[in-house]
Write a protein that holds these residues in place. Structure first.
Motif, PDB file in Angstrom:
ATOM      1  N   SER A 110       0.691  -1.320  -0.055  1.00  0.00           N
ATOM      2  CA  SER A 110       0.050   0.127   0.146  1.00  0.00           C
ATOM      3  C   SER A 110       0.939   1.318   0.001  1.00  0.00           C
ATOM      4  N   GLU A 111       2.019   1.260   0.585  1.00  0.00           N
ATOM      5  CA  GLU A 111       2.746   2.496   0.665  1.00  0.00           C
ATOM      6  C   GLU A 111       3.126   2.914  -0.775  1.00  0.00           C
ATOM      7  N   GLU A 112       3.712   2.196  -1.630  1.00  0.00           N
ATOM      8  CA  GLU A 112       3.969   2.518  -2.866  1.00  0.00           C
ATOM      9  C   GLU A 112       3.060   2.949  -3.877  1.00  0.00           C
ATOM     10  N   TYR A 113       1.776   2.304  -3.799  1.00  0.00           N
ATOM     11  CA  TYR A 113       1.041   2.721  -4.929  1.00  0.00           C
ATOM     12  C   TYR A 113      -0.062   3.525  -4.169  1.00  0.00           C
ATOM     13  N   GLY A 114      -0.299   4.601  -4.654  1.00  0.00           N
ATOM     14  CA  GLY A 114      -1.549   5.853  -4.076  1.00  0.00           C
ATOM     15  C   GLY A 114      -2.859   5.421  -4.285  1.00  0.00           C
ATOM     16  N   GLU A 115      -3.547   6.426  -4.289  1.00  0.00           N
ATOM     17  CA  GLU A 115      -4.986   6.302  -4.327  1.00  0.00           C
ATOM     18  C   GLU A 115      -5.316   6.267  -5.856  1.00  0.00           C
ATOM     19  N   TYR A 116      -6.485   5.608  -6.246  1.00  0.00           N
ATOM     20  CA  TYR A 116      -6.769   5.712  -7.713  1.00  0.00           C
ATOM     21  C   TYR A 116      -8.391   5.409  -7.755  1.00  0.00           C
ATOM     22  N   GLU A 117      -8.948   5.672  -8.880  1.00  0.00           N
ATOM     23  CA  GLU A 117     -10.393   5.325  -9.205  1.00  0.00           C
ATOM     24  C   GLU A 117     -10.406   4.324  -9.872  1.00  0.00           C
ATOM     25  N   THR A 125     -13.892   2.822 -34.866  1.00  0.00           N
ATOM     26  CA  THR A 125     -13.069   2.200 -34.047  1.00  0.00           C
ATOM     27  C   THR A 125     -13.612   2.164 -32.813  1.00  0.00           C
ATOM     28  N   LEU A 126     -13.431   1.089 -31.969  1.00  0.00           N
ATOM     29  CA  LEU A 126     -13.913   0.870 -30.425  1.00  0.00           C
ATOM     30  C   LEU A 126     -12.793   0.800 -29.565  1.00  0.00           C
ATOM     31  N   THR A 127     -12.784   1.471 -28.331  1.00  0.00           N
ATOM     32  CA  THR A 127     -11.691   0.969 -27.488  1.00  0.00           C
ATOM     33  C   THR A 127     -12.254   0.698 -25.993  1.00  0.00           C
ATOM     34  N   ILE A 128     -11.580  -0.164 -25.475  1.00  0.00           N
ATOM     35  CA  ILE A 128     -11.936  -0.672 -24.184  1.00  0.00           C
ATOM     36  C   ILE A 128     -10.800  -0.399 -23.269  1.00  0.00           C
ATOM     37  N   GLU A 129     -10.857   0.551 -22.293  1.00  0.00           N
ATOM     38  CA  GLU A 129      -9.841   0.911 -21.485  1.00  0.00           C
ATOM     39  C   GLU A 129      -9.983   0.617 -19.892  1.00  0.00           C
ATOM     40  N   ASP A 130      -9.159   0.248 -19.323  1.00  0.00           N
ATOM     41  CA  ASP A 130      -9.106   0.062 -17.974  1.00  0.00           C
ATOM     42  C   ASP A 130      -7.723   0.767 -17.267  1.00  0.00           C
ATOM     43  N   ASN A 131      -7.950   1.083 -15.855  1.00  0.00           N
ATOM     44  CA  ASN A 131      -6.817   1.356 -15.089  1.00  0.00           C
ATOM     45  C   ASN A 131      -6.497   0.127 -14.292  1.00  0.00           C
ATOM     46  N   GLY A 132      -6.213  -0.888 -14.690  1.00  0.00           N
ATOM     47  CA  GLY A 132      -5.963  -2.139 -13.943  1.00  0.00           C
ATOM     48  C   GLY A 132      -4.339  -2.334 -13.910  1.00  0.00           C
ATOM     49  N   ILE A 133      -4.381  -3.545 -13.438  1.00  0.00           N
ATOM     50  CA  ILE A 133      -2.763  -4.063 -13.458  1.00  0.00           C
ATOM     51  C   ILE A 133      -1.727  -3.572 -14.543  1.00  0.00           C
ATOM     52  N   GLY A 134      -2.245  -3.879 -15.828  1.00  0.00           N
ATOM     53  CA  GLY A 134      -1.400  -3.766 -16.911  1.00  0.00           C
ATOM     54  C   GLY A 134      -0.594  -4.585 -17.266  1.00  0.00           C
ATOM     55  N   MET A 135       0.237  -4.365 -18.288  1.00  0.00           N
ATOM     56  CA  MET A 135       1.163  -5.832 -18.578  1.00  0.00           C
ATOM     57  C   MET A 135       2.444  -5.161 -18.903  1.00  0.00           C
ATOM     58  N   SER A 136       3.478  -5.899 -18.821  1.00  0.00           N
ATOM     59  CA  SER A 136       4.943  -5.458 -19.254  1.00  0.00           C
ATOM     60  C   SER A 136       5.004  -5.922 -20.542  1.00  0.00           C
ATOM     61  N   ARG A 137       6.187  -5.766 -21.224  1.00  0.00           N
ATOM     62  CA  ARG A 137       6.332  -6.336 -22.327  1.00  0.00           C
ATOM     63  C   ARG A 137       6.343  -7.871 -22.473  1.00  0.00           C
ATOM     64  N   ASP A 138       6.958  -8.380 -21.595  1.00  0.00           N
ATOM     65  CA  ASP A 138       7.208  -9.927 -21.490  1.00  0.00           C
ATOM     66  C   ASP A 138       5.830 -10.435 -21.181  1.00  0.00           C
ATOM     67  N   GLU A 139       5.029  -9.799 -20.411  1.00  0.00           N
ATOM     68  CA  GLU A 139       3.803 -10.379 -20.037  1.00  0.00           C
ATOM     69  C   GLU A 139       2.784 -10.222 -21.495  1.00  0.00           C
ATOM     70  N   ARG A 179       2.303  -1.542 -17.193  1.00  0.00           N
ATOM     71  CA  ARG A 179       2.301  -2.304 -15.855  1.00  0.00           C
ATOM     72  C   ARG A 179       2.290  -1.383 -14.669  1.00  0.00           C
ATOM     73  N   LEU A 180       1.543  -1.782 -13.538  1.00  0.00           N
ATOM     74  CA  LEU A 180       1.493  -1.082 -12.199  1.00  0.00           C
ATOM     75  C   LEU A 180       2.926  -1.167 -11.739  1.00  0.00           C
ATOM     76  N   GLY A 181       3.612  -0.046 -11.529  1.00  0.00           N
ATOM     77  CA  GLY A 181       4.987  -0.029 -10.981  1.00  0.00           C
ATOM     78  C   GLY A 181       5.824   0.291 -12.069  1.00  0.00           C
ATOM     79  N   PRO A 237      -0.246   7.467 -19.683  1.00  0.00           N
ATOM     80  CA  PRO A 237      -0.246   8.416 -18.739  1.00  0.00           C
ATOM     81  C   PRO A 237      -0.297   7.741 -17.515  1.00  0.00           C
ATOM     82  N   GLU A 238      -0.900   6.480 -17.391  1.00  0.00           N
ATOM     83  CA  GLU A 238      -0.954   5.882 -15.835  1.00  0.00           C
ATOM     84  C   GLU A 238      -1.276   4.366 -16.214  1.00  0.00           C
TER      85      GLU A 238
END
Ligand code: ADP
Length: 650
Positions: free
Chosen positions: A53-60, A73-87, A149-151, A174-175
């Motif tokens: 919890s210390e490292e990652y702050g608040e988010y909606e 075009t249709l875009t589905i977007e989330d501010n979830g965990i995301g993926m790295s290149r390898d993921e 990716r988060l982080g 951006p996030e």
């Protein structure tokens, strides 16, 4: 970094090809799949934030749908965990799930025969293998995914037209989170237009209304005849388990189950829990109708998720449900636990133990109801999950008797496997007990590889003559279960394959022994020869009244490992000492009688008979010949003897 071109793993490419050329009529489900992925990603972010919890702050947390009517075009977007290149390469470029190849093979067959419960191959694929993301290619000619990716500080862009390859390059975002952009194909005549606001609203309401995060869409608003675009939340986000059952439609339950389980089939049953008392919680559990391909290897899509006051905390929470119910999918939502609970604290929390106990009770009672009221459904349940459920007898001693009570067995009294589809191929222990003969000493059972082979075992002959029913146990776990469970209620479990267990009462046994005693002298020379022939694998050879029509069989000493278990252990690479067995011979059988005199006369043919007799008993026991050459030579010699003695009469 420059753009890289990569190739989809071959199974993935094959699935993609199916998606692109899909004639599946229900293409709209691509949106459900992408929203489901977005929701999972938000869950995962929550889990990681909770433990960091210390490292990652608040988010909606939220999911956003953007449509562009001109560019289609249709875009589905989330501010979830995301993926790295390898993921991205690992999760999107390959299908890690085991069994994909096998599944593709069967799916191909199912297609042409039109079987598979009338569901299309594509739908099965989408469900079973989580080709969720790939379903975008049913409606899009090109798909772009940008993820951070988060982080991490950098983002990555993936793009593909689905034909064999994709590109990956560095990008910005951006996030953290993921956006998936689809360039839609031109809509065919009867096809829906996936940039149309009302079409999208309908699809979201139909499949994704319960998603716990707001799904926001840019919607048209008309004000004074001027069109403006405003964001609007288009799902109700209502937790399905917190609504009264009567209010929720079957369709809503179905979609929720699908989201939860990635299963394309309907669940067998649903268990709603509303517990009020010292600990308050609600639960909604499902028993699937089919075991997933990976149930015995890993339980990835698994288990029961924990929510606290409608906020997702973790998936596959092992403290809520015992291991032997790992096939159950669902959620438990607690009113009382603190939101910042960690996995470690969870284990210790007495409230969690209360939840676990009352959930277990509810599962048992619901299974019992099914067993009593819907036998056919219960047998389906048993066929799919009985093997896992039975592990509970060993894992959960406290509930072992309940688990046995809810267990189904094959038995000599029932129609066997081949007729099982008509139902009634199974018996419960209670039903068995009702059929028991008054002089029966306990519940008889025999373990082996499959029920139809077992029912020909010589060991059953005396039991059959007495009309005693014998349970035929064919799961590897059965033997362990039985070894741990001396009785059910007041009835002892008795292994018919063990040297000690006979189909005779006390009196009869004494009489039989007396009779065998008188033959002992005549048997002695044969016994010596048998023991000399198999010094390593036999602990004894003796006459017995176990058989009626067969000459010989192999039985185990008390508590000895069965032949099946021994072979299984070998197959698993365990080094175990040879399990010595007892060769029992039927003195009523002409072959045994003759053999006794052959041995007495020191006839040189005795060995051939002994070895074939032994191997025959071994085969009937489901064993494999250790020396097939010996068996074949012995049998050939016996056949020539028979032919010489009875030359064809012209
Ligand atoms: P499934 O969701 O059944 O695993 P998918 O092909 O839909 O199969 O997705 C494969 C994997 O890609 C997911 O398990 C997840 O790890 C990752 N993934 C897909 N979409 C997202 C997303 N929006 N955010 C983060 N990860 C995602």
């Amino acid at each position: 970094m420059a753009q890289e071109k990569l190739f989809f793993q071959s199974e993935a490419a094959e699935l993609l090809k199916m998606m692109i050329h899909s004639v599946y009529s229900n293409k709209e489900i691509f949106l459900r799949e992408l929203i489901s992925n977005a929701s999972d990603a938000l869950d995962k972010r929550r889990i990681e934030v909770l433990s960091n919890s210390e490292e990652y702050g608040e988010y909606e947390p939220g999911i956003r749908i953007l449509r562009d009517r001109e560019k289609r075009t249709l875009t589905i977007e989330d501010n979830g965990i995301g993926m790295s290149r390898d993921e991205i390469v690992e999760y999107i470029g390959t299908i890690a799930r085991s069994g994909t190849k096998e599944f593709l093979a069967t799916a191909g067959k199912g297609d042409s025969s039109g079987k598979n419960d009338s569901l299309s191959t594509q739908e099965m694929l989408i469900g079973q293998f989580g080709v969720g993301f790939y379903s975008a290619f049913m409606v899009a000619e090109r798909v772009e995914l940008i993820s951070r990716r988060l982080g991490a500080t950098e983002a990555w862009r993936f793009e593909s037209a689905g034909e064999g390859s994709y590109v990956v390059e560095e990008a910005t975002r951006p996030e953290c989170g993921t956006s998936v952009k689809l360039w839609l194909r031109a809509a065919g005549e009867d096809e829906k237009d996936y940039v149309d606001e009302w079409t999208l609203r309908d699809i979201v309401r139909k499949y994704s209304d319960f998603i716990a995060y707001p799904i926001v869409m840019n919607c048209s608003k008309w004000k004074d005849k001027v069109e403006t675009v405003e964001d609007e939340v288009i799902n109700s986000q209502k937790a399905i388990w917190s609504r009264p059952e009567a209010e929720v439609t079957e369709d809503e339950y179905r979609e929720f189950y699908r989201h939860l389980s990635h299963d394309w089939q309907e669940p067998l049953t649903r268990i709603a829990i509303n517990a009020e008392g010292s600990v308050n919680f609600k639960g909604l559990l499902f028993v699937p109708s089919q075991a997933p391909f990976d149930m015995f290897t890993n339980d990835r899509s698994g288990g029961v998720s924990l929510y606290i006051r409608r906020v997702f905390i973790m998936n596959d929470c092992k403290d809520l449900i015992p291991e032997y119910l790992r096939f159950i999918r669902g959620v438990i939502d607690s009113e009382d636990l603190p939101l910042n609970i960690s996995r470690e604290i969870l284990q210790e929390d007495p409230r969690v133990r209360v939840i676990r106990r009352s959930t277990l009770r509810k599962v048992f009672s619901s299974l019992r109801k099914m067993l009593e009221g819907e036998r056919e459904t219960y047998e389906k349940f048993w066929t799919a999950f009985g093997r896992v459920f039975k592990e509970g007898v060993v894992q959960d001693r406290e509930h072992a008797q309940t688990i046995l009570e809810l267990s189904l067995f094959r038995s000599t009294a029932m129609q066997l496997v081949e007729n099982a589809e008509k139902g009634s191929g199974w018996t419960t222990p209670d039903e068995y007990i009702k059929r028991m003969k008054p002089d029966q000493e306990g519940i008889y059972y025999l373990v082996g590889r499959d029920a139809s082979a077992l029912k020909d075992s010589p060991k059953l002959e005396a039991f059959a003559e007495k009309g005693y029913e014998v349970l035929l146990l064919t799961d590897p776990v059965d033997e362990v279960v039985m070894a741990q469970t001396p009785e059910y209620g007041e009835k002892k479990f008795l292994n018919v394959g063990s040297a000690e267990v006979q189909a005779t009462g006390e009196e009869e046994r004494k009489e039989a022994e007396k009779k065998l005693e008188t033959l002992q002298g005549a048997f002695e020379p044969l016994k010596k020869k048998i023991m000399a022939f198999f010094p390593e694998i036999l602990s004894d050879a003796r006459l017995s009244v176990r058989m009626k029509s067969s000459p010989a069989c192999l039985v185990g000493a008390e508590n000895a490992m069965s032949l099946q278990m021994e072979q299984l252990m070998h197959a698993m690479g365990h080094e175990i000492p040879v399990v010595k067995r007892v060769l029992e011979l039927n003195p009523e059988h002409p072959v045994v009688r003759r053999l006794m005199s052959l041995a007495e006369a020191n006839d040189e043919r005795t060995e051939d008979f002994i070895s074939v007799l032994y191997d025959q008993a071994l085969i009937l026991d489901g064993g494999t010949l250790t020396d097939p050459g010996r068996f074949a030579r012995g049998l050939s010699r016996i056949m020539s003897m028979a032919l010489e003695e009875n030359p064809k009469k012209e």
